[in-house]
Motif scaffolding. Structure first.
Motif, mmCIF file in Angstrom:
data_model
loop_
_atom_site.group_PDB
_atom_site.id
_atom_site.type_symbol
_atom_site.label_atom_id
_atom_site.label_comp_id
_atom_site.label_asym_id
_atom_site.label_seq_id
_atom_site.Cartn_x
_atom_site.Cartn_y
_atom_site.Cartn_z
ATOM 1 N N LYS A 1 0.840 12.611 8.081
ATOM 2 C CA LYS A 1 1.817 11.538 7.767
ATOM 3 C C LYS A 1 1.449 10.323 8.715
ATOM 4 C CE LYS A 1 6.103 11.036 8.380
ATOM 5 N NZ LYS A 1 7.221 11.830 8.969
ATOM 6 N N ASP A 2 1.597 10.468 10.063
ATOM 7 C CA ASP A 2 1.320 9.357 11.056
ATOM 8 C C ASP A 2 0.175 8.727 10.752
ATOM 9 O OD1 ASP A 2 3.753 10.361 12.024
ATOM 10 O OD2 ASP A 2 2.920 11.258 13.828
ATOM 11 N N ILE A 3 -0.967 9.500 10.760
ATOM 12 C CA ILE A 3 -2.343 8.929 10.364
ATOM 13 C C ILE A 3 -2.400 8.159 9.240
ATOM 14 C CG2 ILE A 3 -4.763 9.575 9.753
ATOM 15 C CD1 ILE A 3 -4.559 11.953 11.802
ATOM 16 N N SER A 4 -1.717 8.723 8.052
ATOM 17 C CA SER A 4 -1.787 7.768 6.694
ATOM 18 C C SER A 4 -0.876 6.587 6.953
ATOM 19 C CB SER A 4 -1.195 8.314 5.696
ATOM 20 O OG SER A 4 -2.173 9.690 5.521
ATOM 21 N N VAL A 5 0.376 6.668 7.725
ATOM 22 C CA VAL A 5 1.164 5.397 7.911
ATOM 23 C C VAL A 5 0.201 4.319 8.587
ATOM 24 C CG1 VAL A 5 3.109 4.519 9.010
ATOM 25 C CG2 VAL A 5 3.389 6.603 7.624
ATOM 26 N N ARG A 6 -0.359 4.695 9.948
ATOM 27 C CA ARG A 6 -1.007 3.852 10.632
ATOM 28 C C ARG A 6 -2.201 3.150 9.650
ATOM 29 N NH1 ARG A 6 -3.835 4.532 15.966
ATOM 30 N NH2 ARG A 6 -3.868 6.778 15.673
ATOM 31 N N ASP A 7 -3.207 4.003 9.163
ATOM 32 C CA ASP A 7 -4.061 3.393 8.336
ATOM 33 C C ASP A 7 -3.553 2.501 7.335
ATOM 34 O OD1 ASP A 7 -5.836 5.241 9.517
ATOM 35 O OD2 ASP A 7 -6.175 6.559 7.776
#
Ligand code: C5P
Length: 222
Positions: free
Chosen positions: A174-180
């Motif tokens: 989730k964190d990676i997707s949000v930052r992307d």
């Protein structure tokens, strides 16, 4: 440009810094981690007691904020005004707020000019989000490094375990997707593949395989 510039861009946790460090050692180039610079400014804001939303106050910090790299083992040590911040700029707190701070135009202008100065006079391999598109548009080699979200979360999970951190795989995804999403949708210099960048997908590939593939690309462009 007479010196050689290699730009490596891509989404969070695609392996950019791992690959760039190895290539820099092999080629005897200077490695520049531009993400560390955005992280250092984010930390500087927090240490100054500022809210990450306080754009004007954060911009006012820039002239007095010195970011310095020093060789270290493993990798590179990062200093913020003479304090070593190598570890703390990787904290969840900084990671979850860096995309907002790096969306401010004046923050980007300031750091882009620092990055260009470093790349002006020496051979560099620079990683980030906008190196091939904005910082070094004339770089001789541009790589756009990607991997699936689930593989990137798994890599981060394993890396975190060695540091004793136990964020769940689902939270990491989730964190990676949000930052992307934030990095790809900001107004200024969003994360996007440069037209002349070569796409390298590292999903299912070992570090050695990726290094040898990119080494081949560099040879063909020298
Ligand atoms: O590369 P790293 O994940 O450490 O970068 C942290 C954050 O810094 C990115 O998510 C992005 O918001 C910002 N960044 C940027 N431009 C760069 C490098 C990093 O906006 N060239």
């Amino acid at each position: 440009t007479k010196n050689f510039q290699i730009a490596i861009d891509g989404p969070a946790s695609a392996g950019k810094s791992t690959i760039a460090k190895i290539l820099a050692t092999n080629l005897k180039y200077v490695y520049v981690d531009t993400g560390a610079m955005y992280r250092a400014i984010t930390l500087a804001a927090s240490r100054a007691g500022l809210s990450y939303e306080a754009e004007e106050e954060i911009i006012a910090l820039l002239p007095k904020t010195v970011i310095r790299f020093e060789p270290g083992t493993p990798g590179q040590r990062v200093f913020l005004n003479d304090d070593e911040v190598t570890e703390v700029i990787r904290s969840t707190e900084v990671t979850n707020n860096v995309s907002l701070v790096s969306s401010y135009a004046a923050v980007r202008e300031d750091l882009v000019s620092r990055q260009r100065n470093i790349a002006n006079s020496q051979n560099v391999i620079m990683d980030g989000r906008d190196i091939g598109t904005t910082v070094l548009p004339n770089a001789q080699v541009k790589i756009f490094l990607v991997a699936s979200v689930s593989e990137r979360a798994q890599r981060r999970y394993k890396e975190n375990l060695t540091k004793g951190m136990t964020t769940s795989l689902a939270d990491l995804e989730k964190d990676i997707s949000v930052r992307d999403y934030k990095d790809s949708h900001r107004e200024i210099s969003p994360l996007v593949q440069a037209k002349d960048a070569i796409l390298v997908d590292t999903t299912g590939q070992s570090i050695e395989e990726v290094v040898s593939k990119i080494t081949e690309i560099i040879k063909n462009n020298q």
